[in-house]
Design a protein around this motif. Structure first.
Motif, short mmCIF file in Angstrom:
data_model
loop_
_atom_site.label_atom_id
_atom_site.label_comp_id
_atom_site.label_asym_id
_atom_site.label_seq_id
_atom_site.Cartn_x
_atom_site.Cartn_y
_atom_site.Cartn_z
N VAL A 48 -20.67 -58.97 15.01
CA VAL A 48 -21.99 -59.57 14.78
C VAL A 48 -22.63 -59.85 16.14
N ILE A 76 -23.39 -55.65 13.16
CA ILE A 76 -24.30 -56.42 12.30
C ILE A 76 -25.22 -57.17 13.25
N ASP A 77 -26.49 -56.79 13.27
CA ASP A 77 -27.46 -57.34 14.21
C ASP A 77 -28.32 -58.39 13.52
N CYS A 78 -28.15 -59.65 13.96
CA CYS A 78 -28.93 -60.75 13.37
C CYS A 78 -30.28 -60.93 14.06
N VAL A 86 -24.82 -67.18 14.67
CA VAL A 86 -23.98 -66.00 14.94
C VAL A 86 -22.51 -66.36 14.73
N ALA A 89 -21.79 -66.42 11.12
CA ALA A 89 -21.93 -65.10 10.49
C ALA A 89 -20.70 -64.24 10.74
N VAL A 90 -20.01 -64.44 11.86
CA VAL A 90 -18.79 -63.66 12.12
C VAL A 90 -17.81 -63.83 10.96
N ARG A 93 -19.39 -62.69 7.35
CA ARG A 93 -19.57 -61.24 7.23
C ARG A 93 -18.25 -60.49 7.40
N ALA A 95 -16.36 -60.13 10.02
CA ALA A 95 -16.33 -59.35 11.25
C ALA A 95 -15.10 -59.68 12.08
N GLY A 98 -17.82 -61.35 17.64
CA GLY A 98 -19.27 -61.51 17.79
C GLY A 98 -19.65 -61.59 19.25
N ASP A 154 -29.22 -57.77 9.82
CA ASP A 154 -28.95 -58.89 8.92
C ASP A 154 -30.09 -59.90 9.00
N ALA A 157 -28.69 -64.37 7.74
CA ALA A 157 -27.66 -65.23 8.35
C ALA A 157 -28.15 -66.66 8.51
#
Length: 459
Positions: A48, A76-78, A86, A89-90, A93, A95, A98, A154, A157
Motif C-alpha cells: 500500500v 494499492i495506491d491510496c 496508510v 490500510a496495510v 487490504r 498487504a 506499505g 484505492d 481507505a
C-alpha cells in the motif's frame, strides 16, 4: 540536505545529485531495496502506498509504484492519504507492507519514503539495516515481463479509517454530537484538509478550515509549534471556537489551542488523551524520553505505571507491546491507541480529546489546568562537520557526574528541577536539544547551558 538512510526510512530534498539528495535514482534504488527485503521475508507481494500534499508527491509516488511493479509486487495506491490511513490500510487490504511518501514536518522541498511491515508498523532497525545493505550492494533482481506487478487505486481507505474510529469502544459519538462543538483546523495545505473535516462531519462537529488547499505550498513552517501557529491561535480567539487543531503534513501529530486562543500544545495532547483513557481502561502508559514529565505525573495520579522508550515511533510501539500499554505516544502530539492500530494517529487523537470534553463537561483549558505544569524548549545544534556523536555524548556524561542520566537514546540529564535530552536526529544532520522545567526561563537556562558545553567540547 544529504540523503539520510535510517530506521525512519529514506529522506532528503528533491533535486540535486544522486546520492546527495532524494533523486529519482535514489527513490528507485531505495524502493527496490525495500521490495527485495519484503520478498525475501516471505511477505505477501502487495504494498500500500499513499502520499501527503507535497508538490513532489505525484512524481515520487509514480516512481515508487513503477519500481514496486518492476519487482513483481502489486500496488494499492491510496493517493493523497494520511500516514495513519496508510498504516491501517496495510492490514485491512492484506498487504505485505506499505510505503508512506511524506517528510512529516520538514519543509516542502523535502520528501521521504517511510517503510512499513505487514502489520502496518514501521520496520525494525534490523530490517532497515538489511535493506540499506541491499541498496548499497546493488544486488537486486527485477521481475521479468510476465511477472510485473499490478496497480489498483484505492478511494475508500479514509472512509474505512473513519468508520473504525466511529466504532471505537472509547469514542463517545453521541455525546460529541450532542455537545455541538465548533473547531478551527489549520491543515497546513496538506492531507489534514481532506481527512479531519470528514471525521468532524461524522461526529457532528462544525469545522472551519484554514490553509485547506492540498498543494503542499505550506502556509507556514509545517511543524505544529506555537511560533508557527499564531494565525490559528488568533482565529480561535476571535471566532469563539471550542477548540483549535493543528496537524502536520501527514497528520500523525496533533496540537491543540483552547478557547480564547490559549495554547495547549502538542505535549499536552497525549496527557489529555491519557487522562481520558486511564479513567476508563487503566493500564501502563508509554512515551519517549523527550516527552513531558506531565505524562508520568498523570499516570502516577491514576495509580498506573509509566515507561519511557527511545525516541521514534518504532521504539514507542515496541515498549507499548512489551508492557501491554493501554495508551502511548510521543510528546510531539503523536497518539498511539493500540485498540485501533500501533501508529501515531491525529484522527483517533482528536476523537478521544472530543470524547473527554463531551463527557467531562470541561473545556480543554479547564482540563489543562488540572495537569502538572511544565514548559518545554526544543532547540538543536547543526552538525557542520563529521562528529562521533556517541563519543561526544559519552564525554558529556563526565561533565555531569552527580546528575542522574539515561543513555538508552542519546543522553538525558535529569536535574532536580528539570531535564535536558540530547540526541542525534533520525531525519536531519542535527543534534536535538530538548529541555523541560516548571518555567520557560528555567528550561531555556538548562538547555542553553548544556548546549553551550556541548558546542565548546566538540569544536
Amino acid at each position: 540536505m544529504p540523503l539520510i538512510k535510517s530506521i525512519s526510512g529514506f529522506r532528503g530534498t528533491i533535486g540535486g545529485k544522486t546520492g546527495a539528495n532524494l533523486t529519482p535514482e535514489d527513490i528507485v534504488s531505495s524502493v527496490a531495496g525495500y521490495a527485495d527485503w519484503l520478498l525475501r521475508s516471505g511477505a505477501t507481494p502487495k504494498v500500500v502506498i499513499g502520499r501527503d500534499g507535497r508538490p513532489s508527491g505525484a512524481v515520487v509516488s509514480a516512481l515508487t509504484a513503477a519500481t514496486l511493479q518492476s519487482m513483481g509486487i502489486d500496488v494499492i495506491d491510496c493517493g493523497h492519504a494520511t500516514t495513519p490511513t496508510v498504516e491501517m490500510a496495510v492490514k485491512t487490504r492484506g498487504a505485505g507492507g506499505g510505503i508512506i511518501l511524506s517528510a512529516s514536518h520538514n519543509p516542502k522541498e523535502y520528501n521521504a519514503l517511510k517503510l512499513l511491515n505487514a502489520e502496518g508498523e514501521f520496520i525494525s532497525h534490523e530490517a532497515g539495516q538489511d535493506l540499506i545493505n541491499t541498496v548499497e550492494s546493488g544486488n537486486i533482481t527485477y521481475a521479468e515481463v510476465d511477472d510485473l506487478g499490478t496497480i489498483q487505486h484505492d478511494t475508500t481507505a479514509l472512509e474505512d479509517h473513519i468508520e473504525a474510529i466511529l466504532d471505537h469502544s472509547l469514542v463517545q459519538v453521541e455525546a460529541i454530537r450532542n455537545a455541538g462543538f465548533r473547531i478551527v483546523l489549520d491543515a497546513v495545505n496538506s492531507v489534514g484538509a481532506i481527512s479531519i473535516p470528514p471525521l468532524c462531519e461524522a461526529l457532528g462537529v462544525e469545522c472551519t478550515v484554514m490553509n485547506g488547499t492540498v498543494n503542499g505550498q505550506f502556509a507556514h513552517n509545517p511543524e505544529p509549534l506555537p511560533a508557527h501557529l499564531q494565525d490559528l491561535i488568533a482565529e480561535v480567539k476571535t471566532s469563539g471556537a471550542d477548540l483549535g487543531v493543528a496537524v502536520d503534513p501527514d497528520v500523525d501529530r496533533l496540537a491543540l489551542v483552547g478557547p480564547g486562543g490559549q495554547w495547549i500544545g502538542e505535549e499536552y495532547t497525549l496527557v489529555t488523551v491519557a487522562d481520558y483513557v486511564l479513567g476508563l481502561e487503566p493500564g501502563p502508559v508509554v512515551s519517549n524520553l523527550s516527552s513531558s514529565r506531565a505524562l508520568a505525573d498523570l499516570a502516577k495520579a491514576h495509580g498506573q505505571p509509566y515507561y519511557a522508550s527511545a525516541v521514534g515511533e518504532v521504539n514507542v510501539v515496541a515498549k507499548m507491546k512489551e508492557v501491554q500499554a493501554t495508551i502511548g505516544g510521543e510528546g510531539n502530539g503523536g497518539i498511539i491507541d493500540p485498540r485501533l492500530h500501533y501508529g501515531r494517529d491525529s484522527l483517533i487523537g482528536l476523537a478521544l480529546v472530543l470524547s473527554h470534553l463531551a463527557t467531562s463537561k470541561k473545556s480543554i483549558n479547564e482540563l489543562r489546568g488540572l495537569y502538572a505544569h511544565y514548559e518545554m524548549v526544543k532547540d538543536k545544534i547543526s552538525l557542520e562537520h563529521e562528529l562521533d556523536l556517541s563519543e561526544a555524548l559519552y564525554a558529556m556524561e563526565a561533565l555531569y557526574p552527580d546528575v542522574p542520566k539515561s543513555n538508552i537514546d542519546g543522553l538525558k540529564l535529569d536535574f532536580p528541577d528539570g531535564w535536558v535530552h540530547l540526541r542525534g536526529s533520525n531525519t536531519e544532520p542535527i543534534v536535538r536539544v530538548y529541555a523541560e522545567a516548571a518555567s520557560q526561563a528555567r528550561a531555556q537556562e538548562l538547555a542553553g547551558g548544556v548546549k553551550a558545553r556541548f558546542i565548546e567540547m566538540t569544536q
